[in-house]
Design a protein around this motif. Structure first.
Motif, PDB file in Angstrom:
ATOM      1  N   TRP A  18       0.830  -1.037  -0.032  1.00 19.72           N
ATOM      2  CA  TRP A  18      -0.062   0.017   0.005  1.00 19.72           C
ATOM      3  C   TRP A  18       0.949   1.271   0.083  1.00 19.72           C
ATOM      4  CZ3 TRP A  18      -0.592  -3.758   3.987  1.00 19.72           C
ATOM      5  CH2 TRP A  18      -1.564  -4.528   3.831  1.00 19.72           C
ATOM      6  N   PRO A  19       1.061   1.692  -1.085  1.00 21.75           N
ATOM      7  CA  PRO A  19       1.971   3.060  -1.300  1.00 21.75           C
ATOM      8  C   PRO A  19       1.644   4.187  -0.395  1.00 21.75           C
ATOM      9  CG  PRO A  19       1.501   2.169  -3.555  1.00 21.75           C
ATOM     10  CD  PRO A  19       0.596   1.531  -2.469  1.00 21.75           C
ATOM     11  N   HIS A  20       0.248   4.282   0.021  1.00 22.73           N
ATOM     12  CA  HIS A  20      -0.187   5.362   0.471  1.00 22.73           C
ATOM     13  C   HIS A  20      -1.306   5.165   1.469  1.00 22.73           C
ATOM     14  CE1 HIS A  20      -2.271   9.531   1.347  1.00 22.73           C
ATOM     15  NE2 HIS A  20      -1.374  10.004   0.604  1.00 22.73           N
ATOM     16  N   GLU A  21      -0.991   5.650   2.834  1.00 21.85           N
ATOM     17  CA  GLU A  21      -1.862   5.262   3.832  1.00 21.85           C
ATOM     18  C   GLU A  21      -3.419   5.541   3.528  1.00 21.85           C
ATOM     19  OE1 GLU A  21      -2.762   7.019   8.294  1.00 21.85           O
ATOM     20  OE2 GLU A  21      -0.679   6.279   7.849  1.00 21.85           O
ATOM     21  N   ALA A  22      -3.881   6.787   3.489  1.00 22.73           N
ATOM     22  CA  ALA A  22      -5.203   7.198   3.223  1.00 22.73           C
ATOM     23  C   ALA A  22      -5.609   6.970   2.089  1.00 22.73           C
ATOM     24  CB  ALA A  22      -5.018   8.778   3.684  1.00 22.73           C
ATOM     25  N   GLY A  48     -17.805   4.411   8.189  1.00 22.83           N
ATOM     26  CA  GLY A  48     -17.453   5.325   7.447  1.00 22.83           C
ATOM     27  C   GLY A  48     -15.878   5.682   7.731  1.00 22.83           C
ATOM     28  N   THR A  49     -15.122   6.115   6.609  1.00 23.36           N
ATOM     29  CA  THR A  49     -13.589   6.424   6.520  1.00 23.36           C
ATOM     30  C   THR A  49     -13.376   7.942   6.747  1.00 23.36           C
ATOM     31  OG1 THR A  49     -13.417   6.300   4.110  1.00 23.36           O
ATOM     32  CG2 THR A  49     -13.313   4.273   5.597  1.00 23.36           C
ATOM     33  N   GLU A  74      -7.591   3.369  14.004  1.00 23.91           N
ATOM     34  CA  GLU A  74      -6.395   4.195  13.341  1.00 23.91           C
ATOM     35  C   GLU A  74      -5.245   3.612  12.966  1.00 23.91           C
ATOM     36  OE1 GLU A  74      -4.837   8.239  12.988  1.00 23.91           O
ATOM     37  OE2 GLU A  74      -6.799   7.341  13.300  1.00 23.91           O
ATOM     38  N   ASN A  75      -4.967   3.523  11.711  1.00 20.89           N
ATOM     39  CA  ASN A  75      -3.865   2.908  11.117  1.00 20.89           C
ATOM     40  C   ASN A  75      -2.696   3.931  10.749  1.00 20.89           C
ATOM     41  OD1 ASN A  75      -6.529   2.457   9.143  1.00 20.89           O
ATOM     42  ND2 ASN A  75      -4.678   3.373   8.183  1.00 20.89           N
ATOM     43  N   GLN A  76      -1.443   3.319  10.670  1.00 22.48           N
ATOM     44  CA  GLN A  76      -0.140   3.802  10.147  1.00 22.48           C
ATOM     45  C   GLN A  76       0.573   2.673   9.250  1.00 22.48           C
ATOM     46  OE1 GLN A  76       1.106   5.483  14.513  1.00 22.48           O
ATOM     47  NE2 GLN A  76       2.300   6.204  12.826  1.00 22.48           N
TER      48      GLN A  76
END
Length: 307
Positions: A18-22, A48-49, A74-76
């Motif tokens: 996953w190159p980008h978190e959001a 929801g996101t 909450e993810n990083q």
């Protein structure tokens, strides 16, 4: 010596997947929330996101359909930091969440200590999880995500056992699951005592109680697997089943290692959402339960003293 060819399990950098978190990881996780749900033992319905809270945005908001409480995820994709810990505390009050799941590939010890402190000093209806994100593969195999729970509430395993009798919620998803399990029990009364109600799974002891057979329903797919009993552990089950791996995989047409504490996994698509498919799905579940029970009983029998 053995004729089996072994591969090496390699850990990858999550950003390779996953190159980008959001923009990449959060949407993927929302679409595959059942994998996180299985890891932490909580049913999760996405609500929801990227939910705005003051000047920040919470990654994922979900609801636990068994009790209606709010779950903050909450993810990083990098090591945990103080900024995210502060945001979590802001979201906790702003969104009135009762469960927090913090996901990252690496946790700093002060942040694990903070999760432990919160689980120890907050009320019993609050729960905080630290979940390590791994991405693995063997050779050129597809990437496989793994969620490892590093920190969880005290006595969480006992709470999960007690939650085998989840309350039936009035939301549409819970009512649909309850309707499915009721149809199963009507068709096969011998499983009625399991009383899955509106949950995602039911568990039945097999092999003299050394294993649990589980059937689960989800929107994406349904399936069966075996797992350790509530008082057991993954390594003991792996040791018990490993000598029988080849023949069980062949006879049950199952994947031996399904990640987390799941073994001998078989999946069936589509999910349980279409009522017209329920009779066939119920029959498939029951056929698998009987096949697994017979195969494990024939090879493992009843436990001897000391087992």
């Amino acid at each position: 010596m053995t004729d089996v060819t072994f591969g090496r399990l390699m850990d990858l950098i999550p950003r390779e997947a996953w190159p980008h978190e959001a923009l990449s990881f959060t949407p993927w996780l929302a679409e595959n929330i059942d994998q996180l749900s299985e890891a932490v033992g909580i049913p999760l319905d996405i609500t929801g996101t990227e939910i705005a809270v003051d000047t920040f945005a919470a990654d994922i908001l979900a609801r636990n359909p068994s009790d209606g409480t709010v779950v903050l995820i909450e993810n990083q994709l990098d090591q945990t930091d103080h900024t995210h810990l502060g945001q979590i505390m802001t979201y906790l009050s702003g969104l009135e969440a009762h469960t927090v799941i913090w996901i990252a590939p690496k946790f700093r010890e002060p942040h694990l200590s903070a999760i432990r402190w919160l689980n120890k000093h907050t009320a019993d209806d609050f729960a905080f999880f630290a979940v390590r994100l791994r991405v693995v593969r063997i050779g050129d195999s597809p990437f496989a995500p793994i969620f490892e729970v590093l920190e969880k509430p005290n006595h969480w395993d006992r709470k999960l056992k007690e939650a085998a009798r989840p309350a039936v919620s009035n939301d549409a998803e819970s009512l649909l699951r309850a309707e499915f399990w009721n149809q199963y029990a009507e068709r096969y009364p011998e499983i009625a005592a399991v009383k899955p109600k509106s949950g995602w799974n039911y568990w039945v002891p097999v092999a003299g109680g050394r294993l649990l057979f589980s059937a689960y329903i989800a929107r994406k797919d349904c399936g069966v697997y075996v797992r350790p009993p509530w008082s057991g552990d993954r390594e003991a089950v792996a040791t018990l089943l490993m000598p029988l791996r080849d023949e069980l995989e062949r006879d049950l047409d199952a994947a031996f290692n399904g990640g987390k504490d799941h073994f001998l996994v078989r999946k069936r698509a589509p999910g349980f959402g279409m009522r017209e498919d329920w009779p066939a799905l119920v029959d498939w579940f029951e056929e698998e339960r009987r096949r697994y029970t017979a195969a494990l009983q024939a090879r493992l029998g009843e436990p001897t003293d000391g087992e």
